[in-house]
Design a protein around this motif. Structure first.
Motif, PDB file in Angstrom:
ATOM      1  N   THR A   1      57.780  25.908  12.833  1.00 23.14           N
ATOM      2  CA  THR A   1      59.214  25.614  12.840  1.00 23.14           C
ATOM      3  C   THR A   1      60.039  26.889  12.930  1.00 23.14           C
ATOM      4  O   THR A   1      60.966  26.985  13.740  1.00 23.14           O
ATOM      5  N   VAL A   2      59.711  27.881  12.113  1.00 28.04           N
ATOM      6  CA  VAL A   2      60.449  29.145  12.128  1.00 28.04           C
ATOM      7  C   VAL A   2      60.294  29.836  13.479  1.00 28.04           C
ATOM      8  O   VAL A   2      61.268  30.343  14.046  1.00 28.04           O
ATOM      9  N   LYS A   3      59.078  29.832  13.996  1.00 25.91           N
ATOM     10  CA  LYS A   3      58.817  30.442  15.301  1.00 25.91           C
ATOM     11  C   LYS A   3      59.619  29.743  16.400  1.00 25.91           C
ATOM     12  O   LYS A   3      60.229  30.415  17.245  1.00 25.91           O
ATOM     13  N   SER A   4      59.676  28.428  16.374  1.00 30.00           N
ATOM     14  CA  SER A   4      60.417  27.708  17.418  1.00 30.00           C
ATOM     15  C   SER A   4      61.924  27.901  17.271  1.00 30.00           C
ATOM     16  O   SER A   4      62.640  27.938  18.268  1.00 30.00           O
TER      17      SER A   4
ATOM     18  N   TRP B   1      62.540  31.371  18.626  1.00 22.70           N
ATOM     19  CA  TRP B   1      62.281  31.376  20.065  1.00 22.70           C
ATOM     20  C   TRP B   1      63.413  30.688  20.816  1.00 22.70           C
ATOM     21  O   TRP B   1      63.863  31.180  21.837  1.00 22.70           O
ATOM     22  N   SER B   2      63.933  29.567  20.282  1.00 24.39           N
ATOM     23  CA  SER B   2      65.030  28.869  20.955  1.00 24.39           C
ATOM     24  C   SER B   2      66.318  29.679  20.844  1.00 24.39           C
ATOM     25  O   SER B   2      67.134  29.692  21.771  1.00 24.39           O
TER      26      SER B   2
ATOM     27  N   SER C   1      68.330  31.013  24.106  1.00 26.62           N
ATOM     28  CA  SER C   1      69.733  30.723  24.342  1.00 26.62           C
ATOM     29  C   SER C   1      70.568  32.007  24.513  1.00 26.62           C
ATOM     30  O   SER C   1      71.530  32.039  25.256  1.00 26.62           O
ATOM     31  N   GLU C   2      70.163  33.087  23.816  1.00 30.27           N
ATOM     32  CA  GLU C   2      70.857  34.377  23.985  1.00 30.27           C
ATOM     33  C   GLU C   2      70.597  34.946  25.367  1.00 30.27           C
ATOM     34  O   GLU C   2      71.481  35.529  25.981  1.00 30.27           O
ATOM     35  N   ASN C   3      69.366  34.795  25.857  1.00 28.22           N
ATOM     36  CA  ASN C   3      69.026  35.290  27.181  1.00 28.22           C
ATOM     37  C   ASN C   3      69.691  34.486  28.274  1.00 28.22           C
ATOM     38  O   ASN C   3      70.000  35.018  29.347  1.00 28.22           O
ATOM     39  N   ASP C   4      69.919  33.191  28.042  1.00 22.89           N
ATOM     40  CA  ASP C   4      70.586  32.343  29.016  1.00 22.89           C
ATOM     41  C   ASP C   4      72.081  32.615  29.107  1.00 22.89           C
ATOM     42  O   ASP C   4      72.697  32.402  30.129  1.00 22.89           O
TER      43      ASP C   4
END
Length: 120
Positions: free
Chosen positions: A105-108, A111-112, A116-119
């Motif tokens: 959960t923490v990893k996801s 990661w999300s 979203s920052e990269n997008d």
């Protein structure tokens, strides 16, 4: 379904890795018998997680059973009756899959957030 199978594989592998990581300190700081108890519980937790994944996979196709809860109850009953097993290390070993879920959960979440920052 590909995401589900990836989640299932990730949780099983993480639980297996955590079992290996936790077994050696338990053996070193407590005793080989306590480590064996922990290992019995952790392996039962892996079986429970696999059964839970099969139930989720069949969701909507047929009625879900309480087999997973039954395996836990049998484990605790055997631990309470058999002199070689102790309830607390078996129970804590069974719960090893819980940190695997938290790690996933923490990893996801991170990661999300990164995605979203990269997008943006």
């Amino acid at each position: 379904m590909a995401d589900f199978y990836q989640l299932q594989r990730s949780l099983l592998l993480t639980t297996l890795a955590l079992t290996g990581i936790f077994t050696f300190p338990v053996w070193y700081f407590f005793s080989p018998n306590t480590a064996f108890n922990y290992l019995v519980g952790a392996i039962t937790g892996l079986v429970y997680l696999k059964m839970l994944a099969k139930d989720v996979e069949r969701l909507g196709q047929q009625r879900l059973g309480a087999k997973g809860l039954g395996i836990f109850v049998i484990l605790i009953l055997v631990a309470s009756k058999w002199q070689q097993l102790h309830i607390l290390p078996v129970f804590l070993g069974f719960l090893t899959y819980k940190p695997a879920i938290v790690i996933y959960t923490v990893k996801s979440i991170f990661w999300s957030a990164e995605k979203s920052e990269n997008d943006a």
